[in-house]
Design an enzyme around this catalytic site. Structure first.
Site, PDB file in Angstrom:
ATOM      1  N   CYS A  76       0.862  -1.179   0.000  1.00 34.04           N
ATOM      2  CA  CYS A  76       0.000   0.000   0.000  1.00 34.04           C
ATOM      3  C   CYS A  76       0.901   1.232   0.000  1.00 34.04           C
ATOM      4  CB  CYS A  76      -1.006  -0.013   1.146  1.00 34.04           C
ATOM      5  SG  CYS A  76      -0.336   0.123   2.791  1.00 34.04           S
ATOM      6  N   CYS A 126      -4.426  -0.497  -2.306  1.00 33.26           N
ATOM      7  CA  CYS A 126      -4.922   0.842  -2.608  1.00 33.26           C
ATOM      8  C   CYS A 126      -4.519   1.195  -4.032  1.00 33.26           C
ATOM      9  CB  CYS A 126      -4.376   1.871  -1.618  1.00 33.26           C
ATOM     10  SG  CYS A 126      -2.618   2.178  -1.737  1.00 33.26           S
ATOM     11  N   CYS A 167       3.358   0.928  -8.213  1.00 27.88           N
ATOM     12  CA  CYS A 167       4.071  -0.335  -8.019  1.00 27.88           C
ATOM     13  C   CYS A 167       5.012  -0.583  -9.195  1.00 27.88           C
ATOM     14  CB  CYS A 167       3.038  -1.456  -7.933  1.00 27.88           C
ATOM     15  SG  CYS A 167       3.703  -3.063  -7.562  1.00 27.88           S
TER      16      CYS A 167
END
Length: 133
Positions: free
Chosen positions: A8, A80, A87
């Site tokens: 997250c 999230c 990412c």
């Protein structure tokens, strides 16, 4: 042993709770860690909410994504949209899942009102992690 990485934004609430549940519910099947695209420290409300359900995450640390663990993970779970969007590229061997959970750290009001939000998110995370077994 297979590896799961829970990600997250700040690795302070949602991913920490997921790691806590996974280390109890999936410990025989997976090595489980969590990280963030930033570090925001461990949220005390997350610690309190998890303790209410018998899971101690008080010694977990808010960490940045470890490229070695990330690149060797079998399953990467983003919790999230920010983590999903920021990412690194998912390694080819890894499966990825996105759980679009609200950020309980944004809850406002009294201590009890904030805890209500944390409990709701905690309970959803518990169900989702249990579904990985």
């Amino acid at each position: 042993m297979k590896k799961i990485y829970f990600l997250c934004t700040g690795n302070s609430c949602r991913s920490q709770m997921a790691e806590g549940y996974a280390n109890v519910l999936l410990k025989r099947q997976y090595e489980c860690r969590s990280a963030g695209v930033e570090t925001h420290g461990l949220n005390s409300y997350a610690v309190e909410a998890m303790a209410e359900d018998g899971i101690d995450i008080s010694q977990q640390k808010s960490t940045l994504i470890d490229p070695d663990y990330f690149n060797s993970a079998d399953l990467i779970v983003t919790l999230c949209g920010d983590a999903r969007d920021r990412c690194p590229v998912i390694p080819p061997q890894a499966q990825s899942i996105h759980w679009p959970l609200p950020d309980p750290a944004k809850a406002t009001g009294t201590h009890e009102q904030k805890m209500t939000v944390f409990r709701q998110v905690r309970d959803e995370i518990k169900k989702l992690v249990a579904g990985l077994a």
